[in-house]
Design an enzyme around this catalytic site. Structure first.
Site, PDB file in Angstrom:
ATOM      1  N   THR A   1       0.845  -1.200   0.000  1.00 33.02           N
ATOM      2  CA  THR A   1       0.000   0.000   0.000  1.00 33.02           C
ATOM      3  C   THR A   1       0.878   1.247   0.000  1.00 33.02           C
ATOM      4  O   THR A   1       1.859   1.331   0.735  1.00 33.02           O
ATOM      5  CB  THR A   1      -0.928   0.025   1.225  1.00 33.02           C
ATOM      6  OG1 THR A   1      -1.817  -1.096   1.161  1.00 33.02           O
ATOM      7  CG2 THR A   1      -1.753   1.306   1.262  1.00 33.02           C
TER       8      THR A   1
ATOM      9  N   PHE B   1       1.002   5.114   0.932  1.00 35.04           N
ATOM     10  CA  PHE B   1       0.380   6.127   1.785  1.00 35.04           C
ATOM     11  C   PHE B   1       1.006   7.482   1.487  1.00 35.04           C
ATOM     12  O   PHE B   1       2.158   7.575   1.059  1.00 35.04           O
ATOM     13  CB  PHE B   1       0.622   5.829   3.264  1.00 35.04           C
ATOM     14  CG  PHE B   1      -0.066   4.606   3.786  1.00 35.04           C
ATOM     15  CD1 PHE B   1      -1.314   4.689   4.387  1.00 35.04           C
ATOM     16  CD2 PHE B   1       0.556   3.366   3.706  1.00 35.04           C
ATOM     17  CE1 PHE B   1      -1.946   3.556   4.884  1.00 35.04           C
ATOM     18  CE2 PHE B   1      -0.070   2.231   4.196  1.00 35.04           C
ATOM     19  CZ  PHE B   1      -1.322   2.328   4.788  1.00 35.04           C
TER      20      PHE B   1
END
Length: 290
Positions: A175, A177
């Site tokens: 992921t 961010f």
């Protein structure tokens, strides 16, 4: 929480992937859980947190819904990016065996990323709003045969046992961010390894997008991301989010933005910040057991 003092906000329950990212990147900060992304951003805008940890994309699930709609309307600025390896774990109440589990609760993305494990063990998935929230629910329920897919941090917080580790289908599950703050934090022009993130809306003329982006090509600027989304439900016009390599005050970038301005209705630079080492070396992620 009346005022900010080394506080970073995130969306989800304690123990969520975003919480893991906060603790990894800012170990000295207090993490502040928020039920929605709006409240995560609002916590910084209202002075209840210094920073907000916002997920942008996942290598398996794609972009995070709603984020690109929220960022342009917030007053915050991107000051940092972070890539975190996502590891999913099967959690249950202490004393529960894997053979007893019949039903697994988690966020829809986590369930989708663990399909092979669920299928192999004949487990019924149940969609939950949040991975850590599912773990919390399992910890509070005495109903047998249920488990959650969540992080080892969630297991620690909610007193659960890890029945199986690394149950995700894809080893590259990562992921991205961005860290957001109330004030911009631009490095100096000419600094190597920078990214500039911005949003823009093109004019309603033929080939507007092609012409708007032409300046980046002719000035040798690499665009690493470009995504579109509708503006206020209109199908005829779109807003765009882009990441490019470089600083807005570098001469090539300055020329590119001058050309972009000519073919757009609006442009807003969301942030200028160092590119994460993951971009040049994918092994440079930080593990997150969520």
């Amino acid at each position: 929480m009346d005022s900010k003092t080394n506080v970073i906000s995130f969306q989800g329950w304690a123990g969520a992937n975003s919480d893991m990212a906060c603790r990894t990147l800012y170990p000295g900060y207090q993490t502040h859980a928020c039920p929605t992304f709006e409240e995560t951003i609002g916590a910084v805008e209202e002075g209840r947190a210094d920073l907000a940890m916002i997920p942008i994309d996942n290598s398996v699930a794609g972009r995070v819904a709603d984020i690109h709609h929220l960022l342009p309307h917030s007053s915050l600025h991107i000051v940092r990016e972070h890539f975190q390896r996502v590891r999913h774990n099967l959690l249950a109440r202490p004393g529960t065996g894997l053979a007893e589990i019949r039903e697994v609760h988690s966020h829809v993305h986590a369930i989708g990323q663990c399909k092979e494990f669920l299928r192999a063990h004949g487990l019924t998935p149940v969609v939950h709003a949040d991975t850590a929230g599912a773990a919390r629910m399992i910890s509070e329920s005495a109903e047998p045969g249920r488990a959650a897919i969540a992080s080892t941090l969630a297991a620690e917080i909610y007193g659960l046992e890890v029945l199986a580790s690394d149950i995700e289908d894809a080893e590259h599950n990562t992921t991205r961010f961005v860290v957001m703050a109330s004030e911009p934090k631009w490095p100096e022009a000419g600094t190597a390894g920078l990214l500039t993130s911005f949003v823009f809306e093109v004019r309603s003329v033929p080939a507007a997008l092609y012409k708007a982006l032409g300046g980046f090509a002719t000035n040798g600027i690499n665009m690493t991301k470009l995504e579109s989304y509708m503006v206020e439900g209109r199908f005829s016009q779109a807003q765009f989010y882009a990441d490019v390599e470089g600083h807005p005050q570098d001469p090539p970038m300055r020329r590119a933005f001058e050309e972009l301005d000519f073919f757009t209705k609006s442009v807003r630079i969301m942030g200028v910040y160092p590119a994460h080492s993951f971009r040049s070396d994918p092994s440079q992620t930080t593990d997150a057991a969520d």
